[in-house]
Design a protein around this motif. Structure first.
Motif, PDB file in Angstrom:
ATOM      1  N   MET A 198       5.833  -4.923   5.199  1.00 24.57           N
ATOM      2  CA  MET A 198       6.584  -4.126   4.215  1.00 24.57           C
ATOM      3  C   MET A 198       5.645  -3.170   3.473  1.00 24.57           C
ATOM      4  SD  MET A 198       9.771  -4.712   4.585  1.00 24.57           S
ATOM      5  CE  MET A 198      10.584  -4.066   3.121  1.00 24.57           C
ATOM      6  N   ASP A 199       4.366  -3.531   3.352  1.00 22.08           N
ATOM      7  CA  ASP A 199       3.392  -2.586   2.786  1.00 22.08           C
ATOM      8  C   ASP A 199       3.275  -1.373   3.717  1.00 22.08           C
ATOM      9  OD1 ASP A 199       1.405  -1.490   1.159  1.00 22.08           O
ATOM     10  OD2 ASP A 199      -0.202  -2.679   2.056  1.00 22.08           O
ATOM     11  N   ALA A 200       3.199  -1.655   5.022  1.00 24.55           N
ATOM     12  CA  ALA A 200       3.119  -0.542   5.986  1.00 24.55           C
ATOM     13  C   ALA A 200       4.374   0.330   5.912  1.00 24.55           C
ATOM     14  CB  ALA A 200       2.933  -1.091   7.399  1.00 24.55           C
ATOM     15  N   THR A 202       6.139   0.767   3.313  1.00 23.40           N
ATOM     16  CA  THR A 202       5.991   1.536   2.070  1.00 23.40           C
ATOM     17  C   THR A 202       5.084   2.751   2.300  1.00 23.40           C
ATOM     18  OG1 THR A 202       6.191  -0.544   0.848  1.00 23.40           O
ATOM     19  CG2 THR A 202       5.397   1.362  -0.380  1.00 23.40           C
ATOM     20  N   HIS A 203       3.957   2.533   2.990  1.00 21.75           N
ATOM     21  CA  HIS A 203       3.073   3.675   3.288  1.00 21.75           C
ATOM     22  C   HIS A 203       3.841   4.748   4.067  1.00 21.75           C
ATOM     23  CE1 HIS A 203      -0.424   0.550   3.389  1.00 21.75           C
ATOM     24  NE2 HIS A 203      -0.092   0.877   2.149  1.00 21.75           N
ATOM     25  N   ALA A 204       4.613   4.272   5.056  1.00 17.10           N
ATOM     26  CA  ALA A 204       5.309   5.216   5.937  1.00 17.10           C
ATOM     27  C   ALA A 204       6.353   6.023   5.151  1.00 17.10           C
ATOM     28  CB  ALA A 204       5.974   4.446   7.077  1.00 17.10           C
ATOM     29  N   PRO A 281      -0.547 -10.186  -4.945  1.00 21.30           N
ATOM     30  CA  PRO A 281      -0.707  -9.656  -3.582  1.00 21.30           C
ATOM     31  C   PRO A 281      -0.035  -8.289  -3.416  1.00 21.30           C
ATOM     32  CG  PRO A 281       0.543 -11.731  -3.591  1.00 21.30           C
ATOM     33  CD  PRO A 281       0.258 -11.401  -5.020  1.00 21.30           C
ATOM     34  N   HIS A 282      -0.827  -7.345  -2.947  1.00 21.47           N
ATOM     35  CA  HIS A 282      -0.403  -5.945  -2.849  1.00 21.47           C
ATOM     36  C   HIS A 282       0.890  -5.779  -2.045  1.00 21.47           C
ATOM     37  CE1 HIS A 282      -0.962  -1.611  -2.457  1.00 21.47           C
ATOM     38  NE2 HIS A 282      -0.826  -1.731  -1.148  1.00 21.47           N
ATOM     39  N   GLY A 283       0.963  -6.423  -0.883  1.00 20.62           N
ATOM     40  CA  GLY A 283       2.115  -6.226  -0.005  1.00 20.62           C
ATOM     41  C   GLY A 283       3.405  -6.688  -0.650  1.00 20.62           C
ATOM     42  N   VAL A 285       4.097  -7.078  -3.890  1.00 20.14           N
ATOM     43  CA  VAL A 285       4.466  -6.226  -5.030  1.00 20.14           C
ATOM     44  C   VAL A 285       5.124  -4.944  -4.517  1.00 20.14           C
ATOM     45  CG1 VAL A 285       3.645  -5.011  -7.069  1.00 20.14           C
ATOM     46  CG2 VAL A 285       2.534  -7.145  -6.390  1.00 20.14           C
ATOM     47  N   ASN A 286       4.522  -4.333  -3.506  1.00 18.05           N
ATOM     48  CA  ASN A 286       5.107  -3.105  -2.942  1.00 18.05           C
ATOM     49  C   ASN A 286       6.489  -3.351  -2.382  1.00 18.05           C
ATOM     50  OD1 ASN A 286       3.125  -1.265  -3.392  1.00 18.05           O
ATOM     51  ND2 ASN A 286       2.105  -1.584  -1.449  1.00 18.05           N
ATOM     52  N   ALA A 287       6.614  -4.458  -1.653  1.00 22.20           N
ATOM     53  CA  ALA A 287       7.890  -4.743  -0.994  1.00 22.20           C
ATOM     54  C   ALA A 287       8.997  -4.919  -2.020  1.00 22.20           C
ATOM     55  CB  ALA A 287       7.754  -5.986  -0.123  1.00 22.20           C
TER      56      ALA A 287
HETATM   57 FE   LIG Z   1      -0.459  -0.249   0.363  1.00 24.07          FE
END
Ligand SMILES: [Fe+2]
Length: 389
Positions: A198-200, A202-204, A281-283, A285-287
């Motif tokens: 889900m982090d990826a 988010t980047h996309a 954890p970054h992923g 939080v982003n998700a």
């Molecule tokens: Fe990220």
């Protein structure tokens, strides 16, 4: 005369892809130029057996190998300085980073320290160090960092009793080689696929709607949305699905190259504040934040948000562009739930009393506020945080 709509595109990492591509790493290393070599990793990777597999790949080369296996999540300047201090007498010539984003970013920071004076905080920004870092060979073990294809390292620093995430960028901070081996990383816990995948995503998505994007970064990001949307559920429910894992790790790297060139946005601005303050954890939080931020952002560019809906296989045939954009946001809400991510920030310990501070930290992070497609005020961020809490 200056160009209009000028962008630069940098990509310098040789990518080895496919099952067992880790064995091809041996062809990239040489005893003359890469030994002594330092492997940077963490305890989880060591215990998973992946470190042994990489050592087996390196063994025929007869390199002098040193190992640091205790990288912490959300690395600090002090963490990276102490790794350098412990290994500076070993005349290290190259570094292998085996791990997720924290490992790769730690290795990048250490690669700078081997060729430039510390402390690292004077290098926050763009191209501020003098000498090229040591060559870095990155083997991502998650499906989300993107750092293996990018030229930045994210470090956590403490200032005035508050913690912040800051970045060092360097035109030569791209790893020399990245190994994207879906078989090597198969069998990882499903929750790591969901959070990093889900982090990826988010980047996309942030990259695709970034104000600093270009046709080239759009290609890298929009196709990644499609590949992640098509594969994340299969990879999450069975991390031994090697095809899905290969697709995910390549899509993640595609977004890493994209974000190095087109930037990110509000999700990362808020999540870096939360990650720094709570060591979260970054992923994840982003998700959690991603759909709430998309709900705010979509009006800025309905066309592009409807492209995202289509890439996520939402049936948009009978929808207007605006309806399609909204349906894409709804799909991201569903997807987050389907991969087992909590829906609210309070479930990972974020507290209401910190919202003002977090919003203040985020709005001052120009690196992420500037490219965001919709301009944002302090109150907007507080509203988003309150919804996501
Ligand atoms: Fe990220």
């Amino acid at each position: 005369m200056s160009a209009t709509n000028y962008t630069e595109f940098l990509a310098q990492t040789k990518l080895l892809t496919g099952s067992d591509s880790v064995y091809n790493l041996a062809d990239e290393l040489s005893k003359d130029s890469d030994s002594p070599l330092l492997i940077v990793t963490d305890k989880g990777i060591k215990n998973s057996g992946m470190l042994d597999q990489v050592l087996e790949v390196l063994q025929p080369l007869n390199l002098e190998v040193h190992i640091f296996d205790d990288v912490k999540p959300n690395p600090t300047i002090e963490n990276t300085q102490s790794i350098y201090e412990n290994h500076k007498s070993n005349q290290i010539k190259s570094i292998v980073a085996l791990g997720g984003g924290s490992v790769i970013d730690t290795a990048k920071a250490v690669s700078i320290l081997f060729t430039n004076d510390g402390p690292l905080d004077k290098y926050f920004g763009f191209d501020l160090y003098e000498n090229s870092p040591l060559p870095l060979y990155a083997i991502p073990t998650t499906v989300g960092t993107g750092s293996e294809g990018g030229n930045a390292t994210v470090l956590t620093v403490e200032e005035n009793n508050n913690r912040f995430k800051k970045l060092i960028f360097g035109a030569d901070l791209f790893p020399k080689v990245a190994v994207l081996d879906g078989k090597l990383i198969s069998g990882m816990p499903g929750h790591l696929v969901s959070s990093t995948g889900m982090d990826a995503l988010t980047h996309a998505i942030e990259g695709y709607v970034s104000l600093n994007g270009s046709v080239i970064t759009d290609a890298l990001n929009l196709h990644a949305v499609k590949v992640i949307g098509d594969n994340i559920l299969q990879a999450y429910s069975n991390t031994n699905n090697i095809t899905a894992m290969n697709n995910m790790v390549q899509a993640s790297c595609s977004t890493g190259i994209g974000m190095s060139n087109g930037g990110l946005g509000l999700v990362h601005g808020i999540s870096h504040a939360i990650g720094a303050k709570y060591d979260a954890p970054h992923g994840i939080v982003n998700a959690i934040l991603l759909p709430y931020v998309l709900e705010y952002n979509w009006v800025s560019n309905p066309e592009k948000f409807s492209d995202i809906a289509n890439a996520l296989r939402v049936d948009t045939v009978r929808l207007t562009v605006e309806q399609a954009a909204k349906a894409g946001v709804a799909r991201v809400f569903e997807l987050t739930e389907e991969v087992g991510i909590p829906s609210q920030l309070n479930e990972i310990g974020v507290e209401e009393k910190d919202i003002d501070t977090l919003a203040e930290m985020a709005i001052n992070d120009d690196l992420y506020m500037q490219p965001n497609p919709r301009s944002v005020s302090l109150n907007d961020i507080k509203r988003i945080l309150n919804k996501a809490l």
